[in-house]
Design an enzyme around this catalytic site. Structure first.
Site, PDB file in Angstrom:
ATOM      1  N   ILE A   2       0.837  -1.203   0.000  1.00  0.00           N
ATOM      2  CA  ILE A   2       0.000   0.000   0.000  1.00  0.00           C
ATOM      3  C   ILE A   2       0.868   1.248   0.000  1.00  0.00           C
ATOM      4  O   ILE A   2       0.620   2.192  -0.766  1.00  0.00           O
ATOM      5  CB  ILE A   2      -0.955   0.000   1.202  1.00  0.00           C
ATOM      6  CG1 ILE A   2      -1.869  -1.231   1.149  1.00  0.00           C
ATOM      7  CG2 ILE A   2      -1.798   1.272   1.216  1.00  0.00           C
ATOM      8  CD1 ILE A   2      -2.716  -1.424   2.394  1.00  0.00           C
TER       9      ILE A   2
ATOM     10  N   ARG B  89      -3.620   1.885  11.693  1.00  0.00           N
ATOM     11  CA  ARG B  89      -4.435   1.464  12.827  1.00  0.00           C
ATOM     12  C   ARG B  89      -4.436   2.575  13.865  1.00  0.00           C
ATOM     13  O   ARG B  89      -3.417   3.250  14.085  1.00  0.00           O
ATOM     14  CB  ARG B  89      -3.891   0.169  13.440  1.00  0.00           C
ATOM     15  CG  ARG B  89      -4.129  -1.068  12.588  1.00  0.00           C
ATOM     16  CD  ARG B  89      -5.605  -1.423  12.537  1.00  0.00           C
ATOM     17  NE  ARG B  89      -5.885  -2.681  11.864  1.00  0.00           N
ATOM     18  CZ  ARG B  89      -6.208  -2.802  10.581  1.00  0.00           C
ATOM     19  NH1 ARG B  89      -6.275  -1.710   9.817  1.00  0.00           N
ATOM     20  NH2 ARG B  89      -6.466  -3.985  10.059  1.00  0.00           N
TER      21      ARG B  89
ATOM     22  N   ASP C 109      -8.641   7.627   9.059  1.00  0.00           N
ATOM     23  CA  ASP C 109      -9.674   6.624   8.817  1.00  0.00           C
ATOM     24  C   ASP C 109      -9.780   5.682  10.009  1.00  0.00           C
ATOM     25  O   ASP C 109     -10.733   4.917  10.107  1.00  0.00           O
ATOM     26  CB  ASP C 109      -9.342   5.825   7.550  1.00  0.00           C
ATOM     27  CG  ASP C 109     -10.484   4.902   7.131  1.00  0.00           C
ATOM     28  OD1 ASP C 109     -11.637   5.369   7.125  1.00  0.00           O
ATOM     29  OD2 ASP C 109     -10.219   3.729   6.801  1.00  0.00           O
TER      30      ASP C 109
ATOM     31  N   GLU D 221     -11.917   3.277  18.983  1.00  0.00           N
ATOM     32  CA  GLU D 221     -12.722   3.119  17.780  1.00  0.00           C
ATOM     33  C   GLU D 221     -13.900   2.190  18.071  1.00  0.00           C
ATOM     34  O   GLU D 221     -13.680   1.098  18.603  1.00  0.00           O
ATOM     35  CB  GLU D 221     -11.853   2.525  16.665  1.00  0.00           C
ATOM     36  CG  GLU D 221     -12.473   2.569  15.288  1.00  0.00           C
ATOM     37  CD  GLU D 221     -11.498   2.167  14.201  1.00  0.00           C
ATOM     38  OE1 GLU D 221     -11.818   1.218  13.463  1.00  0.00           O
ATOM     39  OE2 GLU D 221     -10.399   2.770  14.110  1.00  0.00           O
TER      40      GLU D 221
ATOM     41  N   HIS E 135     -13.322   4.340   9.511  1.00  0.00           N
ATOM     42  CA  HIS E 135     -12.652   3.092   9.131  1.00  0.00           C
ATOM     43  C   HIS E 135     -13.312   2.526   7.868  1.00  0.00           C
ATOM     44  O   HIS E 135     -13.705   1.355   7.808  1.00  0.00           O
ATOM     45  CB  HIS E 135     -12.701   2.066  10.261  1.00  0.00           C
ATOM     46  CG  HIS E 135     -11.573   1.065  10.194  1.00  0.00           C
ATOM     47  ND1 HIS E 135     -11.036   0.467  11.298  1.00  0.00           N
ATOM     48  CD2 HIS E 135     -10.884   0.562   9.131  1.00  0.00           C
ATOM     49  CE1 HIS E 135     -10.071  -0.361  10.937  1.00  0.00           C
ATOM     50  NE2 HIS E 135      -9.961  -0.326   9.613  1.00  0.00           N
TER      51      HIS E 135
END
Length: 303
Positions: free
Chosen positions: A144, A219, A242, A247, A266
């Protein structure tokens, strides 16, 4: 050989399987479809909460787990010895890189600001900054990170990368503090491990250039949220995230109301075609397992 997968739609995505392979669907919410002690190969649901790992205690014959996501941090501490844990490395590269580059552009060009103005039916030109001609440091040099670097470079951004270990063209993570003051954009796209948890703390953020943008596509627990809120609230840094810690981000959390914060829930891989992409490696992996061949993308040292 008994295989559990997480989605009924996944059956059609597995391709032809060897004789003797029995596939059942267990979505993580309903009752077990059969005796979990007889399951050899498990494809668990997308991770929503750590309780998705609970069936492990009943899977006494389990030999392999194939994840549908690249992140394996919740599984690493709980997978029993002798069970191969395989991630979906590369499966979500395109869509996650898309979110990351989109977040950079949206934040730099003030799309979040203009969206709030639109909600007020307010037409007012605001001068913003741009990614073009800026410098970006990508922390995480996997698939990525490489794709993000490729796209940002095409947009005219000067990109450098950091990874756990240095190599030609990639700085070692130990050098990050000295690099941070030189960059306008810092992108986090690295796995959550014991070594990366809390990596972006108050000291890390203090080294970042005034006015710089922090993008977290990795994360949440990699970043100290309180430290990030302090810097963004002061107007010294901006962020596009994100993922957060905690979370989901609770209602009333101060991060919600900061002008310099762009937040998505997310949603980096929550797009059409996700199941097709996620199950692409599953069928081949089952066939390797049934044939006694080495599995691909086996997680080691948390990666």
């Amino acid at each position: 050989m008994r295989v559990w997968i997480a989605h009924e739609e996944g059956r059609a995505l597995l391709g032809e399987l060897p004789s003797g392979v029995e596939v059942e669907v267990y979505d993580g919410r309903s009752d077990y479809p059969s005796d979990p002690a007889a399951v050899d190969f498990w494809v668990p649901p997308f991770l929503a909460q750590s309780k998705v790992t609970t069936p492990l205690r009943d899977m006494t014959s389990l030999k392999a787990i194939q994840l549908l996501s690249a992140g394996a941090e919740v599984w690493v501490p709980v997978v029993p010895p002798g069970v191969a844990l395989c991630d979906a490395r590369g499966v979500h590269t395109g869509v996650t890189a898309e979110w990351t580059v989109g977040a950079v552009i949206a934040s730099m060009r003030g799309f979040d600001l203009f969206a709030r103005q639109q909600a007020r039916h307010e037409w007012r030109v605001e001068w913003t900054t741009t990614a073009v001609g800026k410098r970006a440091l990508i922390v995480g040099a996997g698939d990525i990170g490489g794709k993000v670097a490729e796209v940002l470079t095409a947009l005219g951004v000067e990109v450098e990368m950091v990874a756990r270990r240095g190599r030609p063209g990639v700085h070692p993570i130990d050098a990050v503090a000295s690099l941070l003051p030189e960059f306008d954009i810092v992108v986090l796209i690295l796995p959550l491990t014991d070594a990366t948890r809390g990596l972006v703390d108050a000291k890390f953020l203090s080294h970042m250039k005034d006015g710089a943008l922090l993008v977290n596509a990795a994360r949440g627990p990699i970043v100290d949220t309180d430290a990030l809120v302090a810097e963004v609230a002061a107007g010294r840094l901006r962020c596009a995230v994100d993922v957060v810690d905690p979370e989901p981000l609770p209602a009333g959390h101060p991060l919600w109301d900061l002008d310099g914060a762009l937040i998505t829930p997310h949603a980096g891989a929550s797009v059409d075609g996700t199941l097709d992409r996620a199950y692409a490696p599953v069928g081949p992996q089952i066939r390797r397992f049934a044939a006694g061949e080495p599995l691909e993308n086996v997680v080691a040292d948390g990666y």
